[in-house]
Design an enzyme around this catalytic site. Structure first.
Site, PDB file in Angstrom:
ATOM      1  N   PRO A 122     -12.360  -3.398  -4.635  1.00  0.00           N
ATOM      2  CA  PRO A 122     -11.888  -2.031  -4.458  1.00  0.00           C
ATOM      3  C   PRO A 122     -10.557  -1.734  -5.145  1.00  0.00           C
ATOM      4  O   PRO A 122      -9.650  -2.570  -5.156  1.00  0.00           O
ATOM      5  CB  PRO A 122     -11.746  -1.886  -2.942  1.00  0.00           C
ATOM      6  CG  PRO A 122     -11.695  -3.276  -2.415  1.00  0.00           C
ATOM      7  CD  PRO A 122     -12.529  -4.102  -3.352  1.00  0.00           C
ATOM      8  N   ASN A 123     -10.520  -0.554  -5.725  1.00  0.00           N
ATOM      9  CA  ASN A 123      -9.325   0.025  -6.357  1.00  0.00           C
ATOM     10  C   ASN A 123      -8.958  -0.618  -7.692  1.00  0.00           C
ATOM     11  O   ASN A 123      -8.037  -0.149  -8.373  1.00  0.00           O
ATOM     12  CB  ASN A 123      -8.116  -0.011  -5.399  1.00  0.00           C
ATOM     13  CG  ASN A 123      -8.413   0.744  -4.117  1.00  0.00           C
ATOM     14  OD1 ASN A 123      -8.793   1.912  -4.182  1.00  0.00           O
ATOM     15  ND2 ASN A 123      -8.285   0.096  -2.982  1.00  0.00           N
ATOM     16  N   HIS A 132      -6.100 -13.175  -8.261  1.00  0.00           N
ATOM     17  CA  HIS A 132      -5.283 -11.993  -7.966  1.00  0.00           C
ATOM     18  C   HIS A 132      -4.307 -11.775  -9.097  1.00  0.00           C
ATOM     19  O   HIS A 132      -3.728 -12.740  -9.623  1.00  0.00           O
ATOM     20  CB  HIS A 132      -4.521 -12.159  -6.643  1.00  0.00           C
ATOM     21  CG  HIS A 132      -5.455 -12.392  -5.506  1.00  0.00           C
ATOM     22  ND1 HIS A 132      -6.202 -11.390  -4.942  1.00  0.00           N
ATOM     23  CD2 HIS A 132      -5.806 -13.532  -4.866  1.00  0.00           C
ATOM     24  CE1 HIS A 132      -6.971 -11.908  -3.993  1.00  0.00           C
ATOM     25  NE2 HIS A 132      -6.742 -13.205  -3.936  1.00  0.00           N
ATOM     26  N   ASN A 189     -12.082 -11.085  -8.051  1.00  0.00           N
ATOM     27  CA  ASN A 189     -10.907 -10.459  -7.443  1.00  0.00           C
ATOM     28  C   ASN A 189     -11.440  -9.513  -6.370  1.00  0.00           C
ATOM     29  O   ASN A 189     -11.911  -8.414  -6.674  1.00  0.00           O
ATOM     30  CB  ASN A 189     -10.078  -9.702  -8.486  1.00  0.00           C
ATOM     31  CG  ASN A 189      -8.780  -9.182  -7.902  1.00  0.00           C
ATOM     32  OD1 ASN A 189      -8.629  -9.107  -6.675  1.00  0.00           O
ATOM     33  ND2 ASN A 189      -7.836  -8.818  -8.755  1.00  0.00           N
ATOM     34  N   ARG A 241      -2.916   2.489 -11.429  1.00  0.00           N
ATOM     35  CA  ARG A 241      -2.583   2.136 -10.042  1.00  0.00           C
ATOM     36  C   ARG A 241      -1.335   1.240 -10.005  1.00  0.00           C
ATOM     37  O   ARG A 241      -1.335   0.144 -10.582  1.00  0.00           O
ATOM     38  CB  ARG A 241      -3.767   1.362  -9.465  1.00  0.00           C
ATOM     39  CG  ARG A 241      -3.508   0.760  -8.122  1.00  0.00           C
ATOM     40  CD  ARG A 241      -4.571  -0.274  -7.770  1.00  0.00           C
ATOM     41  NE  ARG A 241      -4.370  -0.748  -6.429  1.00  0.00           N
ATOM     42  CZ  ARG A 241      -4.916  -1.842  -5.916  1.00  0.00           C
ATOM     43  NH1 ARG A 241      -5.720  -2.571  -6.646  1.00  0.00           N
ATOM     44  NH2 ARG A 241      -4.656  -2.202  -4.685  1.00  0.00           N
ATOM     45  N   ARG A 283       4.297 -10.814  -1.430  1.00  0.00           N
ATOM     46  CA  ARG A 283       4.099  -9.452  -0.939  1.00  0.00           C
ATOM     47  C   ARG A 283       3.970  -9.434   0.591  1.00  0.00           C
ATOM     48  O   ARG A 283       4.376 -10.377   1.252  1.00  0.00           O
ATOM     49  CB  ARG A 283       2.890  -8.843  -1.651  1.00  0.00           C
ATOM     50  CG  ARG A 283       3.058  -8.838  -3.182  1.00  0.00           C
ATOM     51  CD  ARG A 283       1.874  -8.242  -3.901  1.00  0.00           C
ATOM     52  NE  ARG A 283       1.703  -6.834  -3.540  1.00  0.00           N
ATOM     53  CZ  ARG A 283       0.603  -6.129  -3.827  1.00  0.00           C
ATOM     54  NH1 ARG A 283      -0.401  -6.703  -4.478  1.00  0.00           N
ATOM     55  NH2 ARG A 283       0.519  -4.860  -3.472  1.00  0.00           N
ATOM     56  N   ALA A 316      -8.520  -5.873  -1.676  1.00  0.00           N
ATOM     57  CA  ALA A 316      -8.135  -5.919  -0.263  1.00  0.00           C
ATOM     58  C   ALA A 316      -9.189  -6.588   0.617  1.00  0.00           C
ATOM     59  O   ALA A 316      -8.861  -7.109   1.692  1.00  0.00           O
ATOM     60  CB  ALA A 316      -7.841  -4.508   0.239  1.00  0.00           C
ATOM     61  N   GLU A 376     -11.279 -17.539  -7.101  1.00  0.00           N
ATOM     62  CA  GLU A 376     -10.607 -16.344  -6.568  1.00  0.00           C
ATOM     63  C   GLU A 376      -9.400 -16.022  -7.431  1.00  0.00           C
ATOM     64  O   GLU A 376      -8.624 -16.924  -7.780  1.00  0.00           O
ATOM     65  CB  GLU A 376     -10.160 -16.632  -5.125  1.00  0.00           C
ATOM     66  CG  GLU A 376      -9.353 -15.507  -4.491  1.00  0.00           C
ATOM     67  CD  GLU A 376      -8.872 -15.878  -3.087  1.00  0.00           C
ATOM     68  OE1 GLU A 376      -9.397 -16.839  -2.485  1.00  0.00           O
ATOM     69  OE2 GLU A 376      -7.942 -15.197  -2.608  1.00  0.00           O
ATOM     70  N   TYR A 410       0.728  -4.044 -10.993  1.00  0.00           N
ATOM     71  CA  TYR A 410      -0.493  -4.510 -11.663  1.00  0.00           C
ATOM     72  C   TYR A 410      -0.464  -4.334 -13.185  1.00  0.00           C
ATOM     73  O   TYR A 410      -1.424  -4.710 -13.858  1.00  0.00           O
ATOM     74  CB  TYR A 410      -1.712  -3.773 -11.081  1.00  0.00           C
ATOM     75  CG  TYR A 410      -1.897  -4.024  -9.596  1.00  0.00           C
ATOM     76  CD1 TYR A 410      -2.249  -5.286  -9.135  1.00  0.00           C
ATOM     77  CD2 TYR A 410      -1.693  -3.011  -8.665  1.00  0.00           C
ATOM     78  CE1 TYR A 410      -2.398  -5.539  -7.779  1.00  0.00           C
ATOM     79  CE2 TYR A 410      -1.855  -3.244  -7.296  1.00  0.00           C
ATOM     80  CZ  TYR A 410      -2.195  -4.509  -6.867  1.00  0.00           C
ATOM     81  OH  TYR A 410      -2.349  -4.763  -5.526  1.00  0.00           O
TER      82      TYR A 410
HETATM   83  C1  DQA Z   1      -5.015  -7.973  -5.516  1.00  0.00           C
HETATM   84  C2  DQA Z   1      -4.094  -8.246  -4.329  1.00  0.00           C
HETATM   85  C3  DQA Z   1      -4.667  -7.626  -3.063  1.00  0.00           C
HETATM   86  O1  DQA Z   1      -3.799  -7.881  -1.971  1.00  0.00           O
HETATM   87  C4  DQA Z   1      -4.796  -6.133  -3.221  1.00  0.00           C
HETATM   88  O2  DQA Z   1      -5.383  -5.567  -2.082  1.00  0.00           O
HETATM   89  C5  DQA Z   1      -5.538  -5.751  -4.452  1.00  0.00           C
HETATM   90  C6  DQA Z   1      -5.288  -6.486  -5.681  1.00  0.00           C
HETATM   91  C7  DQA Z   1      -4.423  -8.490  -6.835  1.00  0.00           C
HETATM   92  O3  DQA Z   1      -5.177  -8.595  -7.801  1.00  0.00           O
HETATM   93  O4  DQA Z   1      -3.214  -8.758  -6.917  1.00  0.00           O
HETATM   94  O5  DQA Z   1      -6.306  -4.794  -4.466  1.00  0.00           O
HETATM   95  O6  DQA Z   1      -6.245  -8.653  -5.307  1.00  0.00           O
END
Ligand code: DQA
Length: 141
Positions: free
Chosen positions: A10-11, A98, A72, A18, A105, A75, A96, A23
């Protein structure tokens, strides 16, 4: 040909606009073009969804035939038992990823439901985290 699936949760469709201070300013599509150019010998498939169930469907779809998955979970990393179960249920190794260093954070980002069932975790190297995950999967083949 080696087949790798990248899955963004998501997102992450909003990368580039964003929270660029966290990011970066690059869209994932631009990054993906560069990655595919740098690894012409690898088939890199890409899927993004904001919907948890669709991420699970994709894991199940590729998880018995692909050589590796770079995930990735956004959230959902911090909330989803269902994603953990999906990763447990497939054969393909999952790394995994990020973009940000989640440990620098908020506290709620420090726990991952996915890490215990993933081959490894890469976080905090910006978009380069995906390339590092790819290298890790290739080195392990
Ligand atoms: C994320 C870190 C997560 O905590 C966050 O909710 C994201 C992006 C990252 O790529 O740093 O959506 O996965």
């Amino acid at each position: 040909m080696t087949k790798i699936q990248i899955i963004n949760g998501p997102n992450l469709n909003l990368l580039g606009t964003r929270e660029p201070e966290i990011y970066g300013g690059k869209t994932f599509e631009t990054y993906l073009e560069e990655l595919r150019r740098d690894y012409p010998q690898i088939q890199i498939a890409y899927f993004q969804s904001n919907v948890e169930g669709l991420l699970i469907d994709k894991l199940q779809e590729v998880g018995f035939s692909y050589d590796g998955i770079i995930l990735n979970g956004g959230a959902y990393t911090h909330t989803s038992v269902a994603l953990q179960d999906a990763i447990r249920s497939i054969k393909t190794p999952v790394v995994e990823v990020h973009i940000s260093n989640v440990f620098q954070r908020e506290e709620f980002r420090h726990h991952s439901y996915l890490s215990p069932v993933c081959k490894g975790v890469i976080c905090g190297f910006g978009m380069d985290s995906y390339r590092l995950a790819l290298e890790a999967l290739l080195a392990d083949k």
